[in-house]
Design a protein around this motif. Structure first.
Motif, PDB file in Angstrom:
ATOM      1  N   ASP A  18       2.309   7.773  -4.446  1.00  0.00           N
ATOM      2  CA  ASP A  18       1.974   8.352  -5.753  1.00  0.00           C
ATOM      3  C   ASP A  18       1.075   9.583  -5.623  1.00  0.00           C
ATOM      4  OD1 ASP A  18       3.452   6.445  -7.041  1.00  0.00           O
ATOM      5  OD2 ASP A  18       1.751   5.141  -7.512  1.00  0.00           O
ATOM      6  N   LEU A  19       0.349   9.682  -4.495  1.00  0.00           N
ATOM      7  CA  LEU A  19      -0.502  10.848  -4.263  1.00  0.00           C
ATOM      8  C   LEU A  19       0.294  12.042  -3.750  1.00  0.00           C
ATOM      9  CD1 LEU A  19      -3.658   9.228  -2.592  1.00  0.00           C
ATOM     10  CD2 LEU A  19      -3.400   9.984  -4.960  1.00  0.00           C
ATOM     11  N   GLY A  20       1.569  11.800  -3.389  1.00  0.00           N
ATOM     12  CA  GLY A  20       2.408  12.912  -2.943  1.00  0.00           C
ATOM     13  C   GLY A  20       2.889  12.792  -1.508  1.00  0.00           C
ATOM     14  N   PHE A  21       2.666  11.660  -0.855  1.00  0.00           N
ATOM     15  CA  PHE A  21       3.107  11.469   0.529  1.00  0.00           C
ATOM     16  C   PHE A  21       4.528  10.924   0.560  1.00  0.00           C
ATOM     17  CE2 PHE A  21      -1.534  11.050   0.894  1.00  0.00           C
ATOM     18  CZ  PHE A  21      -1.784  11.955   1.914  1.00  0.00           C
ATOM     19  N   ASP A  22       5.310  11.395   1.538  1.00  0.00           N
ATOM     20  CA  ASP A  22       6.597  10.753   1.770  1.00  0.00           C
ATOM     21  C   ASP A  22       6.390   9.578   2.728  1.00  0.00           C
ATOM     22  OD1 ASP A  22       6.426  11.798   4.407  1.00  0.00           O
ATOM     23  OD2 ASP A  22       7.482  13.618   3.793  1.00  0.00           O
ATOM     24  N   ARG A  23       7.429   8.755   2.900  1.00  0.00           N
ATOM     25  CA  ARG A  23       7.289   7.537   3.708  1.00  0.00           C
ATOM     26  C   ARG A  23       6.935   7.843   5.164  1.00  0.00           C
ATOM     27  NH1 ARG A  23       8.735   2.115   2.705  1.00  0.00           N
ATOM     28  NH2 ARG A  23       8.400   2.762   0.546  1.00  0.00           N
ATOM     29  N   GLU A  24       7.462   8.933   5.704  1.00  0.00           N
ATOM     30  CA  GLU A  24       7.145   9.293   7.089  1.00  0.00           C
ATOM     31  C   GLU A  24       5.663   9.633   7.241  1.00  0.00           C
ATOM     32  OE1 GLU A  24       8.404  12.576  10.548  1.00  0.00           O
ATOM     33  OE2 GLU A  24       9.419  12.559   8.591  1.00  0.00           O
TER      34      GLU A  24
END
Length: 584
Positions: A418-424
């Motif tokens: 939700d903060l803007g990180f992708d799963r990687e």
């Protein structure tokens, strides 16, 4: 005081711990476990208020019949007779008085036994020629106490807080134990088990944590230990009272009556000395004994054999005492068996045994966790790309992550997304700072996000800031971040300058003031003669080694009278620096 030897029939109807149940008391008759520390007349009044006499009408709750002066005298004489009876076994007057005054149910049992015997002998003989009737009341009480055959142990055990029935049961274990030795032994054990520690609730906190993370089949020792915890938890105050002698000692004796049979000089004291020899401080001995009481009973040779085997397996020695304090259940057979299962499981996951042992030393509660439960969390980490060697590094840094509930772990993953990180990127953050995934979202992570926003790091900058230095999310604000910000303000930087520096280089707030920030700042302004504003444009300056990079390059440039920015001086590698400034 001496007692007469009488020829009295043995079929009289008074309570006996072996043959007869205790008399049925009126519902309003309730005896406290311990008397208040009042004078004897006050205690008599206390008894009067607590125990309505037999002649009271059970249906009359508003107008109790007062005690007669004879009944008051008999209650007083009962206490005095018990005290004098105990002194015959070598107990001091002060101790015998304390025991007599703190064993009210035992006193009531003797009192009723005497009354029942008086009534029976009076009826049997018609009131004439009754030798028992010629004795004084105190002699009758002493005679009944002697007939019980426990030599005062029941009274002493009740004075420790045990119920009368429990006192009778435990006293049977102690048939060959003298009362003075028993009193001395209990004093020693209470001194070891219940020190004057201010934080008595800490033991209960440890117990809850150990119970919460236990998910393997248990052995008899662990079963008895958990039963003790359940008894304490059922009392007022719950497990927080595990470190309190008023609640715990009676539960401990009821659960492990054998501890009162152990010889003081041949077992208890040598056990304390042995534990001290393997690194357990005497002032913390109580944590071992209260969290795993079977240790008190075990043979020292057998425990030493287990300790040496564990030291050999884990290849460490000096920290074993600390390990034992963290997790006394490590001496349990079930826990040691599960250790082999855990090592085998992580071997299948291609994790080095050294990483597993490091994790266990740091968080030994893992030893109580089943491999099926560990497997669930290992699968969650694998979905983030954390496997094999990376998995070993993660559990070494944050072993408590293995005991995290899967849904709580996934909530942290979603929070970061939700903060803007992708799963990687989430996986990269987890590899670098796994402590984030063991932290509370509400109590830790959200509060850090709010703090960063207050100091000028907006939501748009968060992904970059956290990716470069994820440790910010688990750093202590008051002890770590704010002191560094204060130092930077003290050297002349504004709040806006600091926010700009953090956005560009977030590890800045993780550097030590004394070891990094101050010496590099002082070299910058005192030796290099540069303004402090230069580090605003290039905060990465603090990441370079002062001795190995900053100073050597500065002296090279100074020797050639070359002026350049901090970035030009430090950002280049050695070949580029030599080509640009040294003509190579």
């Amino acid at each position: 005081m001496t007692t007469k030897s009488l020829s009295i029939p043995l079929d009289f109807p008074f309570p006996s711990p072996k043959a007869h149940p205790l008399p049925t008391l009126h519902p309003k008759i309730q005896f406290p476990c311990k008397f208040p520390l009042f004078s004897l007349p006050q205690r008599i009044q206390f008894l009067r208020n607590q125990c309505p006499p037999k002649c009271q009408n059970p249906n009359d709750n508003n107008n109790p019949v007062p005690y007669t002066s004879q009944q008051e005298a008999h209650f007083t004489e009962t206490q005095e007779a018990i005290s004098q009876f105990l002194q015959e076994f070598g107990i001091s007057a002060a101790e015998s008085n304390s025991i007599a005054l703190n064993s009210p149910k035992y006193a009531k049992m003797l009192f009723d036994s005497v009354k029942d015997l008086e009534e029976w002998t009076s009826w049997k003989s018609g009131g004439d020629g009754n030798e028992f009737a010629t004795l004084g009341f105190k002699e009758k009480v002493a005679y009944m106490a002697k007939e019980k055959g426990d030599n005062g142990k029941v009274a002493f055990l009740e004075s420790l807080g045990l119920s009368l029935s429990s006192s009778m049961n435990v006293a049977r274990y102690l048939h060959g134990e003298s009362l003075p030795n028993l009193v001395h032994k209990v004093k020693y054990m209470k001194e070891i088990l219940f020190s004057d520690s201010d934080d008595k609730r800490l033991v209960g906190k440890y117990a809850r944590c150990m119970m919460m993370n236990l998910s393997i089949p248990i052995d008899e020792d662990l079963q008895q230990t958990l039963s003790l915890f359940e008894k304490v938890e059922a009392r007022r105050g719950g497990l927080d009272m595990l470190g309190s002698s008023e609640v715990t000692f009676r539960c401990l004796v009821e659960s492990f009556p054998r501890i009162l049979l152990l010889p003081l000089d041949l077992h208890l004291k040598p056990m304390v000395e042995f534990l001290e020899s393997i690194g357990v401080p005497k002032e913390h001995m109580r944590e071992i004994f209260l969290l795993f009481p079977p240790v008190i009973i075990c043979d020292i040779t057998g425990i030493n054999r287990k300790v040496q085997a564990l030291k050999k397996v884990w290849a460490f020695d000096k920290d074993f005492g600390k390990m034992l304090l963290k997790y006394p259940w490590i001496l349990s057979t079930a826990i040691q068996k599960n250790y082999k299962e855990i090592v085998s499981f992580f071997h299948m996951e291609k994790v080095d045994k050294s990483s597993v042992d490091t994790a266990i030393r740091s968080w030994p509660h893992i030893l109580g966790c089943s491999t099926s439960k560990l497997e669930v969390m290992v699968e969650q980490l694998a979905e983030l790309g954390i496997r094999n060697k990376k998995l070993g590094q993660v559990i070494s840094k944050s072993p408590q992550l293995l005991l995290r509930k899967p849904q709580e772990f996934l909530q942290v993953v979603l929070f970061l997304e939700d903060l803007g990180f992708d799963r990687e990127t989430v996986g990269q953050v987890a590899s670098r700072c796994p402590e984030i995934f063991a932290a509370s979202i509400e109590k830790t992570l959200k509060k850090k996000i709010e703090f960063l926003d207050r100091i000028g790091v907006s939501k748009d900058h968060l992904p970059r800031v956290i990716k470069k230095y994820p440790e910010l999310l688990v750093s202590d604000v008051n002890r770590t971040i704010l002191p560094r910000m204060k130092y930077l303000k003290d050297v002349g930087l504004s709040k806006k300058d600091i926010a700009f520096m953090v956005r560009r280089f977030s590890p800045l707030l993780g550097y030590s003031i004394d070891e990094v920030l101050r010496p590099k700042y002082e070299f910058l302004v005192n030796t290099m003669k540069k303004p402090v504003e230069d580090i605003v444009g290039y905060p990465r300056y603090f990441s370079y080694s002062l001795e190995k990079k900053i100073m050597p390059r500065f002296w090279v440039l100074k020797g050639r009278n070359i002026e350049c920015s901090l970035k030009d001086m430090l950002a280049k590698n050695d070949e580029e620096f030599a080509a640009d400034f040294m003509g190579f």
